[in-house]
Every structure is written in C-alpha cells, then in structure tokens.
Motif scaffolding. Structure first.
Motif, mmCIF file in Angstrom:
data_model
loop_
_atom_site.group_PDB
_atom_site.id
_atom_site.type_symbol
_atom_site.label_atom_id
_atom_site.label_comp_id
_atom_site.label_asym_id
_atom_site.label_seq_id
_atom_site.Cartn_x
_atom_site.Cartn_y
_atom_site.Cartn_z
ATOM 1 N N HIS A 59 -110.511 80.408 66.061
ATOM 2 C CA HIS A 59 -109.876 80.303 67.384
ATOM 3 C C HIS A 59 -108.389 80.668 67.369
ATOM 4 N N TYR A 60 -107.929 81.406 66.374
ATOM 5 C CA TYR A 60 -106.516 81.768 66.278
ATOM 6 C C TYR A 60 -106.307 83.193 66.789
ATOM 7 N N ASP A 61 -105.293 83.361 67.630
ATOM 8 C CA ASP A 61 -104.927 84.668 68.174
ATOM 9 C C ASP A 61 -103.449 84.909 67.877
ATOM 10 N N ARG A 62 -103.172 85.734 66.892
ATOM 11 C CA ARG A 62 -101.791 85.971 66.444
ATOM 12 C C ARG A 62 -100.892 86.550 67.529
ATOM 13 N N THR A 63 -101.475 87.200 68.530
ATOM 14 C CA THR A 63 -100.647 87.791 69.586
ATOM 15 C C THR A 63 -99.971 86.728 70.448
ATOM 16 N N GLN A 64 -100.397 85.475 70.322
ATOM 17 C CA GLN A 64 -99.789 84.392 71.093
ATOM 18 C C GLN A 64 -98.506 83.861 70.464
ATOM 19 N N TYR A 65 -98.124 84.384 69.278
ATOM 20 C CA TYR A 65 -96.978 83.847 68.542
ATOM 21 C C TYR A 65 -96.032 84.963 68.120
ATOM 22 N N THR A 66 -94.773 84.609 68.001
ATOM 23 C CA THR A 66 -93.735 85.549 67.592
ATOM 24 C C THR A 66 -92.927 84.932 66.455
ATOM 25 N N VAL A 85 -90.551 80.662 64.249
ATOM 26 C CA VAL A 85 -91.811 81.031 64.890
ATOM 27 C C VAL A 85 -91.954 80.199 66.157
ATOM 28 N N TYR A 86 -92.515 80.821 67.198
ATOM 29 C CA TYR A 86 -92.728 80.137 68.469
ATOM 30 C C TYR A 86 -93.800 80.887 69.259
ATOM 31 N N ARG A 87 -94.299 80.256 70.296
ATOM 32 C CA ARG A 87 -95.275 80.919 71.160
ATOM 33 C C ARG A 87 -94.599 82.083 71.874
#
Length: 143
Positions: A59-66, A85-87
C-alpha cells in the motif's frame, strides 16, 4: 571518470557484489527517504540506472512523498547537512508551519544514513515533516 547523478537528493548507496570484472555496469544497493531498499545497476556508458529489485512495501505510493537535502548553519559557521522527507501535498494543503520530528546523532563515526523506513510513514501521513540532522561526529562530511 564522471560524477554519478542519483535519482534523489537524500539517499544511501553502497557497492554491491559485482562478480564480473570487465563490464560496463556497477551493481549498487540504494535506498532513500522515499525509496525502499533496492538493488540497481549503473551503466557507465549510458549514465543510467536500472532497478533490478526493490523491497515491496504494501500500500505504499512513493509519489506521495518528497525528500530533499539542505544545510543548517551551526553557531561556529559550519554547515550541517540535513535530510528531510514529507508528504508531497503538505505545502499545498496547509501552507505555513508544520510539525517537525528532528532526529540527530553523531558520535563514534556512526553515520545516520537517509534511508527508507516504513515505520516513518504514519507520521508523514499525519502532516509531520521528518528531518535527520547529520551532525558532526558521524563521519558524513569525512573523517
């Protein structure tokens, strides 16, 4: 020789097993604050990476984090690297101040690498910014 450009600003990378001596590729282990542990190959001729394997995170989507890398200036003027790191949607939804979890350790040459940790995701999903200050003593800036 040339300088290798990695895909993200804050990451940890280590040479992996490279059994063939005369090839144009280098196998590395790579992780960042948003990329789970991966095995990648770097092609010297094309100057590109190919991901061979990546740890699956349900359930992890790397595009949601920077993630990013910046510096804080210590009282003596020394620049201390900080990995953050943050959303990715944090600034759009709530411009202005946000809670920050600051982690710092630097002693006995032990580095705090900016690598992936799934247990950090619930904090990030609640709008918390997570930062690692790579303070002196850890060896990140040399020994």
């Amino acid at each position: 020789w040339h300088q290798v450009q990695f895909p993200e600003a804050a990451f940890a990378v280590h040479a992996d097993t490279n059994k063939a001596y005369s090839v144009d590729r280098l196998r590395v282990r790579y992780s960042s604050l948003v990329t789970p542990p991966s095995v990648m190959e770097y092609c010297f001729k094309a100057r590109t990476f190919q991901t061979l394997k990546e740890k699956e995170v349900p359930h992890y989507d790397r595009t949601q984090y920077t993630c990013m890398r910046t510096h804080a200036v210590a009282r003596d003027g020394t620049e201390v690297p900080v990995s953050i790191v943050y959303r990715a949607d944090l600034r759009q939804e709530a411009p202005g101040p946000a809670p920050l979890f600051l982690y710092a350790y630097g002693s006995y040459g032990m580095c705090m690498e900016p690598s992936f940790a799934a247990n950090r995701l619930p904090l990030l999903d609640r709008g918390v910014i997570y930062a690692i200050a790579h303070i002196r003593g850890g060896g990140e800036m040399g020994r």
